[in-house]
Design a protein around this motif. Sequence first.
Motif, PDB file in Angstrom:
ATOM      1  N   ASN A  48       0.915  -1.298   0.060  1.00  0.00           N
ATOM      2  CA  ASN A  48       0.104   0.092   0.126  1.00  0.00           C
ATOM      3  C   ASN A  48       0.901   1.476   0.124  1.00  0.00           C
ATOM      4  O   ASN A  48       0.348   2.099   0.251  1.00  0.00           O
ATOM      5  N   PHE A  49       2.195   1.358  -0.326  1.00  0.00           N
ATOM      6  CA  PHE A  49       2.983   2.318  -0.291  1.00  0.00           C
ATOM      7  C   PHE A  49       3.485   2.734  -1.508  1.00  0.00           C
ATOM      8  O   PHE A  49       4.016   1.815  -2.431  1.00  0.00           O
ATOM      9  N   VAL A  57       3.474   7.953  -0.242  1.00  0.00           N
ATOM     10  CA  VAL A  57       2.064   7.896  -0.232  1.00  0.00           C
ATOM     11  C   VAL A  57       1.466   6.545   0.331  1.00  0.00           C
ATOM     12  O   VAL A  57       1.929   5.466  -0.240  1.00  0.00           O
ATOM     13  N   VAL A  58       0.895   6.734   1.144  1.00  0.00           N
ATOM     14  CA  VAL A  58       0.193   5.490   1.865  1.00  0.00           C
ATOM     15  C   VAL A  58      -1.144   5.577   1.482  1.00  0.00           C
ATOM     16  O   VAL A  58      -1.976   6.575   1.561  1.00  0.00           O
ATOM     17  N   TYR A  59      -1.794   4.361   0.720  1.00  0.00           N
ATOM     18  CA  TYR A  59      -3.220   4.463   0.388  1.00  0.00           C
ATOM     19  C   TYR A  59      -3.892   3.090   0.588  1.00  0.00           C
ATOM     20  O   TYR A  59      -3.132   2.134   0.922  1.00  0.00           O
ATOM     21  N   LYS A  60      -5.267   3.137   0.520  1.00  0.00           N
ATOM     22  CA  LYS A  60      -5.732   1.951   0.722  1.00  0.00           C
ATOM     23  C   LYS A  60      -7.286   2.117   0.099  1.00  0.00           C
ATOM     24  O   LYS A  60      -7.813   3.355   0.112  1.00  0.00           O
ATOM     25  N   ARG A  61      -7.695   1.046  -0.144  1.00  0.00           N
ATOM     26  CA  ARG A  61      -9.036   1.078  -1.145  1.00  0.00           C
ATOM     27  C   ARG A  61     -10.207   0.640  -0.254  1.00  0.00           C
ATOM     28  O   ARG A  61     -10.073  -0.658   0.289  1.00  0.00           O
ATOM     29  N   MET A  69      -2.761   9.123   2.152  1.00  0.00           N
ATOM     30  CA  MET A  69      -2.132  10.271   2.913  1.00  0.00           C
ATOM     31  C   MET A  69      -0.716  10.159   2.492  1.00  0.00           C
ATOM     32  O   MET A  69      -0.073   9.140   2.374  1.00  0.00           O
ATOM     33  N   CYS A  70      -0.420  11.354   2.461  1.00  0.00           N
ATOM     34  CA  CYS A  70       1.355  11.577   2.134  1.00  0.00           C
ATOM     35  C   CYS A  70       1.752  11.972   3.137  1.00  0.00           C
ATOM     36  O   CYS A  70       1.740  12.644   3.833  1.00  0.00           O
ATOM     37  N   GLU A  77       4.956   3.775   8.039  1.00  0.00           N
ATOM     38  CA  GLU A  77       3.703   3.632   7.095  1.00  0.00           C
ATOM     39  C   GLU A  77       2.638   2.654   7.500  1.00  0.00           C
ATOM     40  O   GLU A  77       1.508   2.860   7.284  1.00  0.00           O
ATOM     41  N   LEU A  78       3.012   1.765   8.296  1.00  0.00           N
ATOM     42  CA  LEU A  78       2.042   0.958   9.063  1.00  0.00           C
ATOM     43  C   LEU A  78       1.004   1.528   9.551  1.00  0.00           C
ATOM     44  O   LEU A  78       0.041   1.384   9.925  1.00  0.00           O
ATOM     45  N   GLU A  79       1.551   2.384  10.438  1.00  0.00           N
ATOM     46  CA  GLU A  79       0.836   3.332  11.591  1.00  0.00           C
ATOM     47  C   GLU A  79      -0.064   4.366  10.644  1.00  0.00           C
ATOM     48  O   GLU A  79      -1.390   4.194  10.800  1.00  0.00           O
ATOM     49  N   THR A  80       0.318   4.727   9.494  1.00  0.00           N
ATOM     50  CA  THR A  80      -0.601   5.570   8.560  1.00  0.00           C
ATOM     51  C   THR A  80      -1.558   4.963   8.267  1.00  0.00           C
ATOM     52  O   THR A  80      -2.921   5.283   7.935  1.00  0.00           O
ATOM     53  N   LEU A  81      -1.228   3.519   7.778  1.00  0.00           N
ATOM     54  CA  LEU A  81      -2.535   2.781   7.464  1.00  0.00           C
ATOM     55  C   LEU A  81      -3.596   2.592   8.412  1.00  0.00           C
ATOM     56  O   LEU A  81      -4.728   2.420   8.190  1.00  0.00           O
TER      57      LEU A  81
END
Lengths: 159, 877
Positions: A48-49, A57-61, A69-70, A77-81
């Motif tokens: 997802n990165f 950029v961390v994204y999730k669908r 989120m950038c 990154e995992l926390e941003t998820l």
Amino acid sequence: MIHFVLLISRQGKVRLTKWYSPYSQKERTKVIREISGLMLHRGPKLCNFVEWGGLKVVYKRYASLYFCMCIDPEDNELETLEVIHHFVEILDRYFGSVSEQLYFLNLAYYILDELVIAGEIQESSKKTVARLISAQDSLVEAAKEEASSISNIIAQATK
Amino acid sequence: MNPFSSGTRLRDMIRAIRACKTAAEERAVVRKECAAIRASINENDQEYRHRNLAKLMFIHMLGYPTHFGQMECLKLIASAGFPEKRIGYLGLMLLLDERQEVLMLVTNSLKQDLNHTNQYIVGLALCALGNICSAEMARDLAPEVERLLQFRDPNIRKKAALCSIRIIKKVPDLAENFINPAAALLKEKHHGVLITGVQLCTDLCKVSSEALEHFRKKCTEVLVKTLKDVANSPYAPEYDVGGITDPFLHIRLLRFLRVLGQGDADASDSMNDILAQVATKTESNKNAGNAILYECVETIMSIEDNGGLRVLAINILGRFLSNRDNNIRYVALNMLMKAISVDAQAVQRHRATILECVKDSDASIRKRALELVYLLINESNVKPLTKELIDYLEVSDQEFKGDLTAKICSIVEKFSPEKIWYIDQMLKVLSEAGNFVKDEVCHALIVVMSNAPDLHGYTVRALYKAFQASSEQESLVRVAVWCIGEYGDMLVKNVGMLDVEDPITVTESDAVDVAEITIKRHTSDLTTKAMALIALLKLSSRFPSCSERIRDIIVQQKGSLVLELQQRSLEFNSILEKHRNIRSALVERMPVLDEATFSGRRAGSVPTTLSPSTMASVKVPNGVVKPAAAPLVDLLDLTSDDAPAPSSSSGDFLNDILGVDLSPASAHSGASQAAKNGTDVLMDILSLGTPPAQSSSSTPDIFSLSQNQKSPVASLDGLSTSSPVSAHAASPQAASSIIDLLDGLGPSPPAPENNGPAYPSVVAFESSSLRVMFDFSKSPGNPQITVIKATFTNLSSNIYADFVFQAAVPKFLQLHLDPASGNTLPASSSGTVTQTLRVTNSQHGKKSLVMRIRIAYKINGKDVLEEGQINNFPREL
């Protein structure tokens, strides 16, 4: 820190943008175009990165919506998820389900403002966020009622 | 009431926009809406302000200009009610950013709202301030925010904390005001306040070392305890994420501990236990747990050394690396990059897995893994790893090839244990992905090849084979064509066969085929074609039997539409037809390219001497073919008409031209000096296209060029067998010989001695250690100008280094000093330094010349200064 939050539909339509770092209108359009290009073309099983212009950029669908989120390269990154998921859960709780139709409403922005300020997360409790939002909503309702009752009074008085 | 604005509700507008089929249609709808909103704004329509702004925000999100709505936001913020303020602040944050001047107007409203009795309004103001405040606003409103850090409601305190982060980032000077209130937040129980408080403290440490010291001393214990409490807390539904209580708080605490522990053994010591506990006890089956472990590993890697903990951390990364989840593998690779500096050995153990990740289907993971592999490579493992990478190059995605090729080339260059391996690997890369190889990499390869004389034969054969296999790779073709041009004879005669090679039979015409194919292919670019043309010229002398065919190919290029090719073809053709006797000398193999100069050039430093070899080596990086032969050819073409060539060896030949070119130009006075300045000056002049016999006007050019050179004498060494002095002595003879060559094309060199009256030379200055002789000459047209050649002779037995001659004249004279021929004066009159002075006498005929001089030099590193006045000039100067 989070530099910006984007919600983009699967067709590449922008549903919500929130900028925590200064980007001019031109840059914003460019950023959205670049990132949606990067994000929408990635396969479903990939990570997802995406690295983009020295940032990540961390994204999730979720359903047909991409939440993105950038962040700075040294951020987690995992926390941003988790932050994205947190946001989605609060939206779900508020709107019933992730329904694209509703997202343009100001409410999504209000919820985001209760969750993130200055690119940093401010609240880890979904309950607190929901409580604060509904408290403010009821303030708005009260103001409306007051306004309509005043206009009623005026209307009656002028009859 | 405005008929338009009342018509559409927000929802209707959005529906209308979404229903648009084309972009033009959408623009039309938006334009109509914007017009309605503007009209409504102009009417100062209170009722629809709210709705208008909501519409504007939507329009803004679509990327249309909405600046006309900015003032509406300010009005809404200034109104009294909560609903208006709420949408006003939202609009402010979306439509404006810190760089807009309008923002300053909101400062006062913000200040009032920060002091409002309604805490939700305070919250709105804090949120807006935190998201978009500028440095000035930060300064103005910092006291309010600082006060709000102690507000009774925790929801305001947390917002104030994040707002403070923005303030100290904008104005770091304000940091010290926030240290104490921030430290107070760390003792709170409310999670929101704790999260934001910890974040504020972390950011304070980044901008203020004072804050770092303070927190390290006062707060480390508290934080360790908080982390312990959170990690051990029983199930708390409000904060639970996948069985873990508040991962956000966990992560922020770990990150803050990292800042405190970095570079402080005591602080690091006090957090060891809890880090070990988090690293071992955290569940790793959910993303939240992995996020904590990831943060924990980074903290362990960053704080002061504790062997046991680091082993634990590396093991966690190993587990991450073998995880099936791509996200986890990505962060593992990311973290291993940082771990290399801590424990390279431990990371090396995972080499095989990392190499697998380079071949992953996910571009993000591939990129990370490639970076990591690059860091892992050392002398001992370079061979197998490079092999793996090159093998993968064959099957990798097109878009990844660029990155991969660049990294492989860099690895091969940096770690190659031997030249043959280097050449082998580069040939493989060129064959696989030649189109991705950068010009400077090709050039480096050519430099290495040129420096490996025993491998020339092997290289040219390998390139020939590679060319046959994959001729569509541009860089490969260039290198192959260059090599065949230089070493074509070795290709045909199988010179320098190595044991590992299979013998191949290549005829002379096969080798010419390569160049011909290249020059005729449509896809070849100009550089490649030009290189092929030069290769052909070179082959024409290597393979006399093919020279007719080669001439035909070269002649065909006469019709080329590209000027460069057309010109070269004409020039080369004239060499082939009219200058057979010098051709072999012209196209001799290039001198060995100087590796040191090349690497210096790559490092960005400009070499002080432009030696002939660097002159030639300019071609690849610039993409312009200027082979060493080309300037000479220019010269020759001008002097053609079957002139007899004065000599057969290239060095002497060049030297002759040199003498010729310069003696008419600089005449008697500067000849020897210019001769010493070397061939590259000549080359510069020539490549600029200056005709060689340009008489005295070119003199200043030569000298201004030679001024840039620090060691002019050295540059000649490679070409001339005679010493500079003898070159000087030889120049008159050379001059006469080139007059034949020029065959009347150039003006006959004027002999300055013959023009105007001759003046006796004088000893201008003489001391026990130094003699200065002045020779005079006049330019025939202008009696005011005197050219003086000063000759310095060392009378002592010490060498003078850093020799500098300076002169001063009274106002009626003008003096121009050309650079000296050298700055070292050999001992005991065994050599001289000369320098040309030009004096313009504005009072010619009335006053005679007079001059003060100062001479500085060094004997064995010691400064010596001599001064004097010259009054004995001939009267009529």
